[in-house]
Design a protein around this motif. Structure first.
Motif, short mmCIF file in Angstrom:
data_model
loop_
_atom_site.label_atom_id
_atom_site.label_comp_id
_atom_site.label_asym_id
_atom_site.label_seq_id
_atom_site.Cartn_x
_atom_site.Cartn_y
_atom_site.Cartn_z
N ARG A 79 24.03 52.46 -4.31
CA ARG A 79 24.69 51.57 -5.27
C ARG A 79 24.04 51.81 -6.63
O ARG A 79 22.90 52.25 -6.71
CB ARG A 79 24.54 50.09 -4.89
CG ARG A 79 23.13 49.63 -4.69
CD ARG A 79 23.02 48.15 -4.42
NE ARG A 79 22.73 47.44 -5.67
CZ ARG A 79 22.74 46.13 -5.78
NH1 ARG A 79 23.06 45.38 -4.76
NH2 ARG A 79 22.44 45.55 -6.92
N GLU A 101 31.57 53.21 -10.58
CA GLU A 101 31.40 52.07 -9.67
C GLU A 101 32.40 50.97 -9.99
O GLU A 101 33.04 50.42 -9.08
CB GLU A 101 29.97 51.55 -9.77
CG GLU A 101 29.61 50.53 -8.72
CD GLU A 101 28.12 50.27 -8.69
OE1 GLU A 101 27.46 50.71 -7.74
OE2 GLU A 101 27.63 49.62 -9.64
N THR A 132 35.27 49.94 -7.39
CA THR A 132 35.14 48.58 -6.86
C THR A 132 36.42 47.80 -7.12
O THR A 132 36.92 47.06 -6.26
CB THR A 132 33.93 47.87 -7.47
OG1 THR A 132 32.76 48.63 -7.17
CG2 THR A 132 33.76 46.47 -6.90
#
Length: 199
Positions: free
Chosen positions: A72, A190, A194
């Motif tokens: 992450r 990200e 997401t």
């Protein structure tokens, strides 16, 4: 001469600060970074993967970027596929022994890369033979080729679909700049992915 100008730490920080400021004001460089983020996000969204390669400090940077993608960056979210081609010591030493150091990344790209994947190749000089060989194979196999380099590495453009050129010829500063860009790119990727998974 002031004390601070004699201090290598202060001098390095000032050099880094000035280069980062130049980078932050370079519209073309920022546009390139956004395009790189978009192609990586698009590949990962399509279940393709990001391959990364570099030598020395750039090998560590490749691993760092791969970790941000698989693990992450800032958000809890699904894992995405990224492989640093710098980490498999058995493959690196076997390929180096059997085919030569120039082929350590190219051979892995040949075996692991698929059309639609992205190869991110890091070379502060833009002249690393094993990086250029990997980019050549990636192009042949239909991967999107991305390069990170320094001011003297613009010749890498011939091998890259997208080339981010850090505005410095100091190796350490180049690496700092392209890692700053890499973190920004990871953030964009990200957020994009997401949003996709939450939609």
């Amino acid at each position: 001469m002031s004390q601070s100008s004699k201090d290598p730490i202060t001098a390095h920080l000032k050099l880094s600060r000035d280069a980062l400021e130049r980078a932050s004001l370079d519209a073309g460089l920022l546009d390139t970074a956004r395009k790189i983020a978009d192609v990586i996000a698009s590949a990962l969204r399509s279940s393709n993967k990001l391959l990364l390669a570099g030598n020395g400090g750039s090998a560590a940077d490749a691993q760092h970027i791969a970790a941000e993608i698989v693990g992450r960056y800032k958000m809890d979210r699904p894992a995405f596929a990224a492989i640093a081609l710098t980490t498999d010591t058995s493959a690196l030493t076997a390929i180096g022994n059997d085919y030569g150091f120039e082929q350590i990344f190219a051979r892995q790209v040949e075996g692991l890369g698929r059309r639609g994947d992205v190869l991110l190749a890091l070379s502060t000089s833009g002249r690393s033979a094993n990086i250029l060989a990997a980019l050549k194979v990636a192009r042949q196999q239909g991967l999107v080729t991305v390069g990170f380099t320094g001011a003297k590495g613009a010749g890498m453009a011939a091998s890259c679909d997208h080339l981010l050129v850090a505005p410095s010829d100091d190796t350490a500063v180049i690496q700092q700049i392209y890692m700053a860009f890499a973190h920004g790119i990871c953030d964009v990727v990200e957020q994009a992915l997401t949003q996709k998974t939450q939609a």
